[in-house]
Design an enzyme around this catalytic site. Sequence first.
Site, mmCIF file in Angstrom:
data_model
loop_
_atom_site.group_PDB
_atom_site.id
_atom_site.type_symbol
_atom_site.label_atom_id
_atom_site.label_comp_id
_atom_site.label_asym_id
_atom_site.label_seq_id
_atom_site.Cartn_x
_atom_site.Cartn_y
_atom_site.Cartn_z
ATOM 1 C CD GLU A 1 32.189 -71.782 -49.450
ATOM 2 O OE1 GLU A 1 33.068 -71.233 -48.778
ATOM 3 O OE2 GLU A 1 31.449 -71.171 -50.262
ATOM 4 C CG HIS B 1 28.898 -67.470 -50.338
ATOM 5 N ND1 HIS B 1 29.600 -67.039 -49.236
ATOM 6 C CD2 HIS B 1 28.336 -66.350 -50.870
ATOM 7 C CE1 HIS B 1 29.476 -65.727 -49.105
ATOM 8 N NE2 HIS B 1 28.703 -65.292 -50.082
ATOM 9 C CB SER C 1 52.055 -40.115 -69.674
ATOM 10 O OG SER C 1 52.236 -40.491 -71.018
ATOM 11 N NE ARG D 1 35.802 -50.497 -74.291
ATOM 12 C CZ ARG D 1 35.268 -49.706 -75.212
ATOM 13 N NH1 ARG D 1 34.020 -49.933 -75.620
ATOM 14 N NH2 ARG D 1 35.959 -48.712 -75.734
ATOM 15 N N GLY E 1 44.156 -41.320 -73.953
ATOM 16 C CA GLY E 1 45.287 -40.917 -74.769
ATOM 17 C C GLY E 1 46.588 -40.914 -73.987
ATOM 18 C CB THR F 1 39.572 -39.975 -74.702
ATOM 19 O OG1 THR F 1 40.975 -40.120 -74.432
ATOM 20 C CG2 THR F 1 39.092 -41.175 -75.497
ATOM 21 C CG ASP G 1 38.887 -40.924 -80.247
ATOM 22 O OD1 ASP G 1 39.227 -40.409 -81.328
ATOM 23 O OD2 ASP G 1 39.688 -41.477 -79.468
ATOM 24 C CB SER H 1 39.817 -31.143 -64.293
ATOM 25 O OG SER H 1 40.568 -30.952 -65.474
ATOM 26 C CB SER I 1 47.743 -36.400 -71.682
ATOM 27 O OG SER I 1 48.282 -35.639 -72.738
#
Length: 372
Positions: free
Chosen positions: A52, A50, A308, A184, A303, A196, A200, A236, A305
């Site tokens: 410290e 760490h 959103s 990223r 995309g 996607t 793509d 899905s 969908s």
Amino acid sequence: MKDIFYMKKAIKLAKKGSLTTSPNPNVGCIIVNNNIIVGSGWHKKTGMKHAEIYALKTSGEKAKGATAYITLEPCSHFGKTPPCCVALTKYGISRVVIATLDPNPKVSGNGVKWLKKHGILVTIGTLSKESIKINKGFFQRMTTGIPWIKLKLASSIDGRTALNNGKSKWITSDKARHDVQHVREKSDAIISSSETILFDNPLLTVRNTNNNDNNQKLLKHSKTFLKQPIRVIIDSKNRITPSHKCIKQPGLLFLIRIHSDNNIWPSHIKQIILNNKSKKIDLIDLVKMLAKYQINNILIEAGPSLSSSFLKLNIINELIIYIAPKILGNYAKPLFFLENYSNLSDVPQFKFEKITQIGKDLKLILTKHNSS
């Protein structure tokens, strides 16, 4: 004023681990004796010492009677490394200035109690907001059980993402797309959709970052290679196959599905079943599951969908929008598919945090009003 001065230096040190410490937070430590910095350190990587400990080792005997400035409450429990509170006492630190308490409810305040019990003066809250800001994902995961969620978008100046025929390569410039790689690499996971991937066929990996001076400095400090974010594909309907580019790339990839298939998948591919009565992937369940994998920061690249769907859930903390100086027209595809709002008070609202010109394009960073 002295406390603020030295804590700023500690926060600057903490940032050096920003590409390598996850799932741990970024932490920096400065040790000061008679107004002279006698030791400094930062947490470099999970499992390593760490901040410290590095600072105490560089200060040696000069730590006796000194003040330690630490960006996060020092640990008092045994984990992968010994507790820092014990080391602070052993080296003879007389005062500890802490930017903010550990957000983990299981340990928050324990470090402070330990220090006070052993006669060390403790000051809490110096540059607290600044310390939390460099660990937004860690704090959010610890306090809410959901990672910090960023949504990356690219559009024309009229808010369009692709022509009506679907063509979108390339709306933004090479420099803007190169900058996406840096977005990223600061993420622990990238979420995308099967739509996607099918359209793509992207890699969804971090690449072409070596020309960035700041990135090189971070890599030099970390003495390690960057790890790839976990790629998370919402699938899905089981449409992703072993032939897709993202599957062939090394690095852990989660296929989020309602049921598994009989394909033979490489060892780095993990099918995760999130089933429910609606036969749809519950996005809240998904991000909570990712938090259990100790993921602090999620980047969504998808995309309109899926974008959103996340926006409607009101769980987007940050928007990163690259805007190209192009006009695609009203027949082109929009950024989002949202309902027809009747009142302005009902629409999703964000605030501008930063606007940067990258090549010919603009990069906008926005956060929710209630986000840190």
